[in-house]
Design a protein around this motif. Structure first.
Motif, PDB file in Angstrom:
ATOM      1  N   ASN A  76      10.324  19.868  21.014  1.00  0.00           N
ATOM      2  CA  ASN A  76       9.174  19.789  21.908  1.00  0.00           C
ATOM      3  C   ASN A  76       8.738  21.177  22.367  1.00  0.00           C
ATOM      4  O   ASN A  76       7.539  21.477  22.428  1.00  0.00           O
ATOM      5  N   SER A 213      -0.170  19.426  31.979  1.00  0.00           N
ATOM      6  CA  SER A 213      -0.434  18.158  31.303  1.00  0.00           C
ATOM      7  C   SER A 213      -0.022  18.218  29.838  1.00  0.00           C
ATOM      8  O   SER A 213       0.523  17.247  29.290  1.00  0.00           O
ATOM      9  N   GLN A 215       2.368  20.108  28.576  1.00  0.00           N
ATOM     10  CA  GLN A 215       3.827  20.056  28.549  1.00  0.00           C
ATOM     11  C   GLN A 215       4.321  18.613  28.531  1.00  0.00           C
ATOM     12  O   GLN A 215       5.278  18.273  27.817  1.00  0.00           O
ATOM     13  N   LYS A 216       3.674  17.781  29.309  1.00  0.00           N
ATOM     14  CA  LYS A 216       4.081  16.381  29.405  1.00  0.00           C
ATOM     15  C   LYS A 216       3.750  15.608  28.143  1.00  0.00           C
ATOM     16  O   LYS A 216       4.573  14.832  27.636  1.00  0.00           O
ATOM     17  N   ASP A 217       2.547  15.826  27.620  1.00  0.00           N
ATOM     18  CA  ASP A 217       2.103  15.050  26.458  1.00  0.00           C
ATOM     19  C   ASP A 217       2.778  15.466  25.165  1.00  0.00           C
ATOM     20  O   ASP A 217       2.706  14.735  24.171  1.00  0.00           O
ATOM     21  N   GLY A 219       5.740  15.315  24.659  1.00  0.00           N
ATOM     22  CA  GLY A 219       6.777  14.314  24.441  1.00  0.00           C
ATOM     23  C   GLY A 219       6.317  13.128  23.609  1.00  0.00           C
ATOM     24  O   GLY A 219       7.157  12.360  23.107  1.00  0.00           O
ATOM     25  N   GLY A 250      13.402  12.683  30.743  1.00  0.00           N
ATOM     26  CA  GLY A 250      12.390  12.892  31.767  1.00  0.00           C
ATOM     27  C   GLY A 250      12.722  14.057  32.682  1.00  0.00           C
ATOM     28  O   GLY A 250      11.841  14.842  33.061  1.00  0.00           O
ATOM     29  N   PHE A 253      11.836  17.369  31.039  1.00  0.00           N
ATOM     30  CA  PHE A 253      10.400  17.659  31.087  1.00  0.00           C
ATOM     31  C   PHE A 253       9.971  18.059  32.499  1.00  0.00           C
ATOM     32  O   PHE A 253       9.113  18.934  32.665  1.00  0.00           O
ATOM     33  N   VAL A 254      10.552  17.423  33.499  1.00  0.00           N
ATOM     34  CA  VAL A 254      10.219  17.784  34.881  1.00  0.00           C
ATOM     35  C   VAL A 254      10.675  19.208  35.184  1.00  0.00           C
ATOM     36  O   VAL A 254       9.945  19.997  35.801  1.00  0.00           O
ATOM     37  N   ALA A 257       8.293  21.606  33.815  1.00  0.00           N
ATOM     38  CA  ALA A 257       6.982  21.658  34.482  1.00  0.00           C
ATOM     39  C   ALA A 257       7.040  22.281  35.871  1.00  0.00           C
ATOM     40  O   ALA A 257       6.039  22.868  36.318  1.00  0.00           O
TER      41      ALA A 257
END
Length: 281
Positions: A76, A213, A215-217, A219, A250, A253-254, A257
């Protein structure tokens, strides 16, 4: 050597401010304790909390899943690192095309506007399906998942970022362009030396939010059969029948971010403070 002695009124003001600060701290502590008590009574101290802990927060399953999820998370990060440059380059070109002046550039402006409208309207998951499964089918050959992921992210997020850049460019007062042209700068030099540096300060907070955003997507590339963090977590869930690996993914990813989020908040507050004090941006 004389020392300054505050007046009685100034001492009263300082004492009042100290009192207000102490009062604010006490209120914050009391409200935090009250909130913690409510959470304990309504969530933690219930019969179903043990099942929630076992299914989502099992330390043994988390320790087993972390190395595998981390290996996928590196994929990722690779896609994200490449996409930052491809999205930035594509978005800058789109924004410049949309800001071209004159009737001769009308078809180019319309094409750029249609592109941004299309990919801002399409859900990202549909773009992933179309690129990830449609493109290899059309070309009749296998394409690396990283390439497909970067392409899908670039197509989608370049549309969002292009609009942010265009808004930043158009927020620069026209007198700045006229002054640059009066000094003998051509169109490209005016953009590079005068317009873009001023626009960058205004559009940085919005660009940071788009980066968060993205960074989140990133995944979602697990849809393309890429062995990223989500896919690795799904594999562990299939063998343990426990959802803790998803929580581990999760959390990664947090953690990725949070620094960007805090930097965005700091920069936005700093920008607001400079504007309120009348500083030149």
């Amino acid at each position: 050597m004389t020392t300054h002695t505050p007046s009685t009124l100034e001492r009263e003001r300082r004492a009042y401010r100290r009192g207000r600060e102490r009062r604010s701290v006490l209120i914050a502590i009391a409200s935090t304790l009250a909130f913690a008590a409510i959470v304990w009574v309504t969530i933690v101290n219930t019969e179903g909390w043990a099942n929630v802990q076992q299914s989502f927060f099992d330390p043994a399953v988390a320790a087993e899943a972390l190395p595998k999820v981390w290996d996928g998370f590196l994929l990722n990060l690779q896609v994200l690192a490449i996409s930052v440059f491809t999205v930035g380059a594509a978005a800058l070109v789109l924004a410049l095309l949309r800001t071209l002046r004159g009737p001769v550039f009308f078809p180019v402006r319309m094409l750029a506007a249609g592109y941004t409208d299309l990919f801002r309207g399409l859900p990202f998951i549909i773009v992933l399906y179309l690129i990830g499964f449609g493109l290899p089918t059309i070309l009749n050959e296998r394409i690396n998942e990283v390439v497909l992921g970067v392409l899908a992210i670039t197509l989608t997020y370049s549309a969002y970022v292009a609009e942010v850049i265009r808004a930043g460019i158009e927020s620069v007062h026209p007198s700045q362009r006229l002054a640059a042209r009066a000094l003998g700068l051509n169109h490209v030099q005016t953009l590079r030396r005068v317009v873009l540096p001023q626009a960058l300060r205004k559009m940085t907070p919005a660009l940071m939010n788009d980066f968060i955003s993205m960074q989140k997507d990133v995944g979602l590339i697990s849809i393309l059969a890429a062995f990223d963090a989500i896919a690795r977590a799904r594999g562990v869930v299939a063998t343990t029948y426990n959802f803790t690996p998803y929580v581990v993914a999760g959390i990664l990813f947090v953690l990725l971010a949070i620094p960007t989020i805090r930097l965005t908040d700091w920069y936005t507050a700093r920008l607001r403070e400079r504007e309120q004090t009348g500083s030149i941006l």
